[in-house]
Enzyme design. Structure first.
Site, PDB file in Angstrom:
ATOM      1  N   ASN A 277      57.119 -14.144 -53.804  1.00 15.78           N
ATOM      2  CA  ASN A 277      58.100 -13.772 -54.824  1.00 15.78           C
ATOM      3  C   ASN A 277      59.507 -14.028 -54.286  1.00 15.78           C
ATOM      4  O   ASN A 277      59.709 -14.127 -53.064  1.00 15.78           O
ATOM      5  CB  ASN A 277      57.932 -12.305 -55.261  1.00 15.78           C
ATOM      6  CG  ASN A 277      57.943 -11.355 -54.078  1.00 15.78           C
ATOM      7  OD1 ASN A 277      58.920 -11.269 -53.347  1.00 15.78           O
ATOM      8  ND2 ASN A 277      56.837 -10.628 -53.881  1.00 15.78           N
ATOM      9  N   PRO A 278      60.498 -14.163 -55.161  1.00 13.14           N
ATOM     10  CA  PRO A 278      61.858 -14.476 -54.711  1.00 13.14           C
ATOM     11  C   PRO A 278      62.444 -13.451 -53.740  1.00 13.14           C
ATOM     12  O   PRO A 278      63.234 -13.823 -52.855  1.00 13.14           O
ATOM     13  CB  PRO A 278      62.654 -14.520 -56.018  1.00 13.14           C
ATOM     14  CG  PRO A 278      61.650 -14.938 -57.037  1.00 13.14           C
ATOM     15  CD  PRO A 278      60.376 -14.242 -56.636  1.00 13.14           C
ATOM     16  N   TYR A 279      62.086 -12.182 -53.886  1.00 13.86           N
ATOM     17  CA  TYR A 279      62.579 -11.177 -52.935  1.00 13.86           C
ATOM     18  C   TYR A 279      62.134 -11.516 -51.518  1.00 13.86           C
ATOM     19  O   TYR A 279      62.946 -11.602 -50.586  1.00 13.86           O
ATOM     20  CB  TYR A 279      62.091  -9.791 -53.344  1.00 13.86           C
ATOM     21  CG  TYR A 279      62.363  -8.713 -52.323  1.00 13.86           C
ATOM     22  CD1 TYR A 279      63.663  -8.461 -51.889  1.00 13.86           C
ATOM     23  CD2 TYR A 279      61.331  -7.932 -51.809  1.00 13.86           C
ATOM     24  CE1 TYR A 279      63.915  -7.467 -50.940  1.00 13.86           C
ATOM     25  CE2 TYR A 279      61.574  -6.948 -50.872  1.00 13.86           C
ATOM     26  CZ  TYR A 279      62.874  -6.716 -50.435  1.00 13.86           C
ATOM     27  OH  TYR A 279      63.122  -5.739 -49.503  1.00 13.86           O
ATOM     28  N   GLY A 280      60.820 -11.729 -51.335  1.00 10.49           N
ATOM     29  CA  GLY A 280      60.302 -12.072 -50.028  1.00 10.49           C
ATOM     30  C   GLY A 280      60.828 -13.409 -49.524  1.00 10.49           C
ATOM     31  O   GLY A 280      61.137 -13.564 -48.335  1.00 10.49           O
TER      32      GLY A 280
ATOM     33  N   LYS B  60      64.474 -13.020 -48.320  1.00 14.34           N
ATOM     34  CA  LYS B  60      64.523 -12.341 -47.025  1.00 14.34           C
ATOM     35  C   LYS B  60      64.085 -13.275 -45.897  1.00 14.34           C
ATOM     36  O   LYS B  60      64.659 -13.275 -44.812  1.00 14.34           O
ATOM     37  CB  LYS B  60      63.639 -11.093 -47.056  1.00 14.34           C
ATOM     38  CG  LYS B  60      64.252  -9.896 -47.762  1.00 14.34           C
ATOM     39  CD  LYS B  60      65.360  -9.275 -46.934  1.00 14.34           C
ATOM     40  CE  LYS B  60      65.835  -7.957 -47.535  1.00 14.34           C
ATOM     41  NZ  LYS B  60      66.887  -7.310 -46.712  1.00 14.34           N
TER      42      LYS B  60
END
Length: 417
Positions: free
Chosen positions: A218-221, A224
């Protein structure tokens, strides 16, 4: 006989007269005005001299100075849930703390709590700023003598990241680059970076170690991981001391009830499961929505490693204490125990004493079935072990704060006024 005449107290020639639109002023009155101006100027000069002789005039801020035995830590995102708890611990341990936050997700109320607890000069300062503005960030670094940075500031909801991916890449990846550039330009030598288990994606093997391949889904991971890659590339030609902490699902709050989690109401849909449980228990929402019951787990719901915020903050402090110049430490921060969402809901019902209504819905985009840590590396190298591992007790502590803060910290706009 009454006289309605007027006795003149001075000759007519001493009064101002107007002839043909021209004013002829009283010379004595003009002299009085000039005298008053000269007197005011003289008094101002005397005051300036006295102020300059005062030891506090133009004295530099303690935050701009380095002092023996005092470590000055910049906490980005220090008005947020995890950042404020970290700032509290640092202040309790005698660190000097500067919080930088744009309050888009943080709460000024949390900062005010910290200011009331630590009102002494030179202990805590708050700077309202956006890390996405490089000139502003560099100015903050140049005006303050930071010894270390704990970089928490980030948007951090998996579901939201799938809806607004560009926002996440900008806020997480780009802003981390800005912070790192300012650290390098201003010779700040220690970075503790707040990362996430979301960088691992959905590994084939459990538990997750630091050597587990990072394949975020996902874009969050992904954002990061990109930030981590930037940090690691920079470290190859730097003597900066760097610690990257990949932590799992955070719960709980300050055991003494001073701080808690207070997300924006409009973000409830994307927020942590603990916040959703508490909202349901308080009747703010009709019930708890559990998204996904068809995962390949023992009860069909996601399995997560829930880490208490007090333990998480302790890991950050230990990382700061043991950071070594020119070295990079990467650590998972978790309990090593996986609990399913259904188990979490059961613990939340016990903690709140409320039989929460649960609605089971389809999966949320970007979620993964099972994630829990192997914390043996951080146990071994940093002498850190999670202490608050009773899920129900951690939720009870958080629930007490929620009940006593029905409106969280209050509206940031109201707080700021």
């Amino acid at each position: 006989m009454l006289s309605f005449g007027r006795t003149r107290t001075q000759p007519r020639s001493n009064r101002s007269m107007s002839l043909g639109g021209m004013d002829f002023s009283d010379p004595k009155r003009k002299n009085n005005v000039v005298g008053k101006i000269l007197l005011a100027a003289s008094l101002t000069a005397v005051c300036i001299i006295m102020l300059k002789q005062s030891p506090t005039f133009n004295s530099p801020s303690p935050f701009s100075l380095r002092e023996d035995g005092v470590i000055h830590v910049l906490v980005t995102g220090g008005a947020g849930y995890i950042g404020s708890h970290a700032a509290l611990r640092l202040l309790k341990d005698g660190y000097r703390v500067t919080i930088v936050d744009n309050l888009s997700r943080g709460n000024l109320g949390a900062v005010k709590v910290l200011q009331e607890l630590f009102p002494e000069p030179g202990r805590l300062q708050f700077i309202y700023a956006d890390l996405g503005e490089p000139k502003t960030v560099n100015s903050i670094f140049s005006q303050n003598a930071f010894d270390a940075v704990m970089h928490f500031a980030a948007v951090a909801y998996v579901g939201e990241s799938t809806v607004y991916p560009l926002k996440y890449y900008h806020n997480i990846t780009s802003n981390t680059l800005v912070v790192l550039e300012s650290m390098a330009a201003n010779d700040v030598k220690t970075l503790i970076y707040s990362s996430t288990c979301a960088t691992y994606g959905e590994p084939e093997k459990m538990p997750i170690t630091e050597d587990t391949p990072q394949v975020p889904i996902n874009p969050y991971g992904k954002a990061k991981k990109m930030a981590e890659d930037i940090i690691l590339d920079f470290s190859k030609n730097s003597d900066m001391a760097i610690m990257i902490l990949r932590y799992f699902n955070v719960i709980g709050s300050d055991p003494d009830g001073r701080l808690g989690e207070a997300p924006r109401p409009e973000l409830r849909e994307h927020g942590r499961i603990s916040g959703a449980c508490f909202d349901a228990a308080r009747g703010i929402v009709a019930g708890l929505k559990v998204k996904g019951t068809d995962y390949k787990t023992h009860d069909g719901t996601c399995i997560r490693d829930y880490i208490d915020v007090t333990d998480l903050v302790d890991a950050h402090v230990k990382a700061l204490e043991k950071a070594v110049p020119g070295k990079v430490g990467i650590y998972n921060v978790g309990t090593g125990m996986g609990r399913s969402v259904k188990e979490f809901v059961h613990a939340c019902k016990k903690a709140t004493g409320v039989d929460i209504k649960v609605d089971y819905l389809p999966r949320r985009p970007g979620d993964y079935a099972e994630v829990f840590s192997d914390p043996s590396k951080i146990n071994r190298e940093l002498n850190w072990t999670a202490q608050y591992t009773d899920l129900q007790k951690s939720l009870q502590v958080a629930w007490r704060w929620q009940k006593s803060h029905q409106n969280g910290y209050g509206s940031p706009l109201v707080m700021a006024s």
